[in-house]
Write a protein that holds these residues in place. Structure first.
Motif, PDB file in Angstrom:
ATOM      1  N   ILE A   1      39.870  43.437  35.782  1.00 21.51           N
ATOM      2  CA  ILE A   1      40.243  44.804  36.168  1.00 21.51           C
ATOM      3  C   ILE A   1      39.442  45.780  35.304  1.00 21.51           C
ATOM      4  O   ILE A   1      39.300  45.591  34.093  1.00 21.51           O
ATOM      5  CB  ILE A   1      41.766  45.013  36.003  1.00 21.51           C
ATOM      6  N   THR A   2      38.940  46.826  35.943  1.00 21.32           N
ATOM      7  CA  THR A   2      37.888  47.638  35.337  1.00 21.32           C
ATOM      8  C   THR A   2      38.101  49.124  35.577  1.00 21.32           C
ATOM      9  O   THR A   2      38.222  49.552  36.725  1.00 21.32           O
ATOM     10  CB  THR A   2      36.525  47.240  35.958  1.00 21.32           C
ATOM     11  N   ILE A   3      38.126  49.898  34.518  1.00 20.46           N
ATOM     12  CA  ILE A   3      38.064  51.351  34.651  1.00 20.46           C
ATOM     13  C   ILE A   3      36.596  51.727  34.850  1.00 20.46           C
ATOM     14  O   ILE A   3      35.730  51.272  34.091  1.00 20.46           O
ATOM     15  CB  ILE A   3      38.613  52.063  33.390  1.00 20.46           C
ATOM     16  N   ARG A   4      36.304  52.536  35.869  1.00 15.46           N
ATOM     17  CA  ARG A   4      34.916  52.958  36.106  1.00 15.46           C
ATOM     18  C   ARG A   4      34.539  54.101  35.172  1.00 15.46           C
ATOM     19  O   ARG A   4      35.379  54.937  34.818  1.00 15.46           O
ATOM     20  CB  ARG A   4      34.744  53.378  37.565  1.00 15.46           C
ATOM     21  N   GLY A   5      33.289  54.112  34.800  1.00 17.12           N
ATOM     22  CA  GLY A   5      32.849  55.208  33.949  1.00 17.12           C
ATOM     23  C   GLY A   5      31.740  54.780  33.027  1.00 17.12           C
ATOM     24  O   GLY A   5      31.244  53.652  33.106  1.00 17.12           O
ATOM     25  N   PRO A   6      31.324  55.683  32.141  1.00 12.54           N
ATOM     26  CA  PRO A   6      30.117  55.448  31.354  1.00 12.54           C
ATOM     27  C   PRO A   6      30.319  54.647  30.076  1.00 12.54           C
ATOM     28  O   PRO A   6      29.334  54.253  29.454  1.00 12.54           O
ATOM     29  CB  PRO A   6      29.666  56.874  31.014  1.00 12.54           C
ATOM     30  N   GLU A   7      31.582  54.398  29.657  1.00 14.89           N
ATOM     31  CA  GLU A   7      31.756  53.742  28.359  1.00 14.89           C
ATOM     32  C   GLU A   7      31.334  52.275  28.425  1.00 14.89           C
ATOM     33  O   GLU A   7      31.160  51.702  29.478  1.00 14.89           O
ATOM     34  CB  GLU A   7      33.222  53.824  27.908  1.00 14.89           C
TER      35      GLU A   7
ATOM     36  N   VAL B   1      38.682  35.193  48.175  1.00 17.68           N
ATOM     37  CA  VAL B   1      39.150  36.350  48.937  1.00 17.68           C
ATOM     38  C   VAL B   1      40.085  37.164  48.064  1.00 17.68           C
ATOM     39  O   VAL B   1      40.927  36.602  47.354  1.00 17.68           O
ATOM     40  CB  VAL B   1      39.920  35.915  50.213  1.00 17.68           C
ATOM     41  N   LEU B   2      39.922  38.491  48.128  1.00 18.35           N
ATOM     42  CA  LEU B   2      40.897  39.367  47.484  1.00 18.35           C
ATOM     43  C   LEU B   2      41.332  40.426  48.485  1.00 18.35           C
ATOM     44  O   LEU B   2      40.491  41.073  49.118  1.00 18.35           O
ATOM     45  CB  LEU B   2      40.330  40.042  46.231  1.00 18.35           C
ATOM     46  N   THR B   3      42.645  40.568  48.642  1.00 17.02           N
ATOM     47  CA  THR B   3      43.179  41.612  49.506  1.00 17.02           C
ATOM     48  C   THR B   3      44.027  42.565  48.674  1.00 17.02           C
ATOM     49  O   THR B   3      44.604  42.189  47.651  1.00 17.02           O
ATOM     50  CB  THR B   3      44.048  41.039  50.636  1.00 17.02           C
ATOM     51  N   VAL B   4      44.072  43.812  49.113  1.00 15.84           N
ATOM     52  CA  VAL B   4      44.979  44.805  48.540  1.00 15.84           C
ATOM     53  C   VAL B   4      45.908  45.226  49.668  1.00 15.84           C
ATOM     54  O   VAL B   4      45.451  45.821  50.649  1.00 15.84           O
ATOM     55  CB  VAL B   4      44.222  46.011  47.968  1.00 15.84           C
TER      56      VAL B   4
ATOM     57  N   GLY C   1      36.932  47.711  44.741  1.00 14.30           N
ATOM     58  CA  GLY C   1      37.521  48.963  45.194  1.00 14.30           C
ATOM     59  C   GLY C   1      38.706  49.326  44.329  1.00 14.30           C
ATOM     60  O   GLY C   1      39.145  48.526  43.497  1.00 14.30           O
ATOM     61  N   PRO C   2      39.212  50.544  44.506  1.00 21.03           N
ATOM     62  CA  PRO C   2      40.253  51.029  43.600  1.00 21.03           C
ATOM     63  C   PRO C   2      41.617  50.380  43.824  1.00 21.03           C
ATOM     64  O   PRO C   2      41.946  49.970  44.925  1.00 21.03           O
ATOM     65  CB  PRO C   2      40.311  52.531  43.928  1.00 21.03           C
ATOM     66  N   VAL C   3      42.364  50.300  42.737  1.00 15.67           N
ATOM     67  CA  VAL C   3      43.753  49.851  42.794  1.00 15.67           C
ATOM     68  C   VAL C   3      44.637  50.958  42.222  1.00 15.67           C
ATOM     69  O   VAL C   3      44.215  51.731  41.362  1.00 15.67           O
ATOM     70  CB  VAL C   3      43.974  48.540  42.009  1.00 15.67           C
ATOM     71  N   HIS C   4      45.859  51.011  42.726  1.00 17.78           N
ATOM     72  CA  HIS C   4      46.800  52.037  42.301  1.00 17.78           C
ATOM     73  C   HIS C   4      48.177  51.413  42.074  1.00 17.78           C
ATOM     74  O   HIS C   4      48.480  50.356  42.645  1.00 17.78           O
ATOM     75  CB  HIS C   4      46.920  53.132  43.373  1.00 17.78           C
ATOM     76  N   ALA C   5      48.979  52.092  41.275  1.00 16.82           N
ATOM     77  CA  ALA C   5      50.350  51.649  41.093  1.00 16.82           C
ATOM     78  C   ALA C   5      51.023  51.535  42.458  1.00 16.82           C
ATOM     79  O   ALA C   5      50.849  52.406  43.320  1.00 16.82           O
ATOM     80  CB  ALA C   5      51.096  52.645  40.209  1.00 16.82           C
ATOM     81  N   GLY C   6      51.748  50.450  42.651  1.00 13.58           N
ATOM     82  CA  GLY C   6      52.392  50.196  43.936  1.00 13.58           C
ATOM     83  C   GLY C   6      51.635  49.196  44.797  1.00 13.58           C
ATOM     84  O   GLY C   6      52.204  48.631  45.733  1.00 13.58           O
ATOM     85  N   ASP C   7      50.351  48.979  44.482  1.00  7.47           N
ATOM     86  CA  ASP C   7      49.570  47.991  45.233  1.00  7.47           C
ATOM     87  C   ASP C   7      50.006  46.569  44.873  1.00  7.47           C
ATOM     88  O   ASP C   7      50.459  46.309  43.759  1.00  7.47           O
ATOM     89  CB  ASP C   7      48.074  48.111  44.898  1.00  7.47           C
TER      90      ASP C   7
ATOM     91  N   THR D   1      40.146  52.898  38.788  1.00  6.75           N
ATOM     92  CA  THR D   1      40.272  51.524  38.281  1.00  6.75           C
ATOM     93  C   THR D   1      40.085  50.569  39.441  1.00  6.75           C
ATOM     94  O   THR D   1      40.719  50.730  40.488  1.00  6.75           O
ATOM     95  CB  THR D   1      41.651  51.326  37.623  1.00  6.75           C
ATOM     96  N   ASP D   2      39.212  49.579  39.277  1.00  3.31           N
ATOM     97  CA  ASP D   2      38.834  48.676  40.369  1.00  3.31           C
ATOM     98  C   ASP D   2      39.288  47.245  40.107  1.00  3.31           C
ATOM     99  O   ASP D   2      39.445  46.829  38.953  1.00  3.31           O
ATOM    100  CB  ASP D   2      37.312  48.668  40.537  1.00  3.31           C
TER     101      ASP D   2
END
Ligand code: MN
Length: 288
Positions: free
Chosen positions: A173-179, A212-215, A260-266, A138-139
């Motif tokens: 926010i975007t899930i990567r993939g073919p759908e 600007v976006l920071t993680v 780039g990817p995001v994760h729980a806790g970011d 997920t980006d």
């Protein structure tokens, strides 16, 4: 004027001192009966609401921005329109990344067209973003978000700014993939809008705006609106040649390179010059 929605559907004006609660002006909005309008009532009446705010007495009291729960500045958008790959460098990045992008979906915007995100995905800047399908990548995508101010169809580029109520920061926010994009970009909380709406008269010329976006401590996306492939007036002309635009419709104008990817806790921090900034947390749906 900078208008925010916060707490229990309260309305505020943001100035240097914080948030001035102006909820009482909402009494000026027309009352509606079923079927409710399929556009946003506040944005449709924004000019009269702003006039009422300007002429109402200011008691000087302010809430701190950090103390309130910021909601989406548009409560009831009829649609969330979004532009795919609308920055040149992001297009090249997307084409190069065969592992995570579907080549069939990655073309210039003039060929791909626009897509819609579900309105149920919309949240304000206080978040959180709740990750679903956490095994998928997920980006983050930071985007200038344009809020449409009045109804129009087949709007010409030269007339387009007359249809803009204001601007916010959008996160697509975007899930990567073919759908289809409409599926991957529409889980609950995957359309962030905030921290407030800056009216178009206050925002002024939108070219040359840094974003600007920071993680965490990591800078991920840094770009400038001058690098948009399709300009905001061109997007409005394009979109309105397919469907009527209504007050409160939100147009996510596309993300620059550096997704780039995001994760729980970011914690994501998003900033666009002339609008402001916000920090938003990412959590995992399985933990709730
Ligand atoms: Mn996007």
């Amino acid at each position: 004027m900078r208008l925010c929605r916060f707490g229990n559907n309260r309305l505020g004006v943001v100035d240097g001192g914080g948030i001035r609660d102006v909820t009482s002006v909402l009494d000026l909005l027309p009352s509606c009966r079923y079927p409710l309008p399929s556009y946003d009532l506040l944005i449709a009446n924004l000019a009269s609401i702003c006039r009422a705010i300007s002429s109402s007495p200011d008691d000087g009291q302010r809430l701190s921005i950090e103390s309130v729960n910021l909601l989406s500045p548009v409560a009831n958008p009829g649609k969330l329109i979004a532009a795919p790959v609308n920055y040149r460098a992001h297009l090249e990045e997307a084409i190069a990344d065969e592992a995570t992008f579907s080549r069939a979906h990655v073309q210039e915007i003039q060929k791909t067209g626009l897509f819609l995100k579900a309105t149920s995905a919309l949240i304000g800047a206080s978040g959180p973003i709740t990750i679903t399908h956490s095994q998928r990548r997920t980006d983050h995508e930071i985007e200038l978000a344009v809020i449409i101010g009045k109804e129009g169809r087949c709007i010409s580029q030269s007339n387009a700014f007359n249809y803009v109520a204001g601007y916010s920061i959008g996160l697509d926010i975007t899930i990567r993939g073919p759908e289809e994009r409409s599926l991957r970009k529409s889980p609950d909380s995957y359309a962030v809008l905030g921290p407030w709406l800056v009216t178009s008269d206050e925002f002024g010329d939108l070219t040359g705006r840094d974003m600007v976006l920071t993680v965490g401590e990591q800078m991920r996306q840094r770009a400038n609106t001058r690098d948009l492939i399709m300009s905001v007036p061109a997007l409005i002309e394009f979109a309105s040649s397919f469907y009527t635009l209504y007050p409160g419709d939100v147009l996510y104008t596309g993300t620059p390179e550096g997704v780039g990817p995001v994760h729980a806790g970011d914690t994501l921090r998003a900033e666009i010059a002339g609008i402001g900034s916000f920090a938003i947390e990412v959590v995992n749906t399985e933990a709730h």
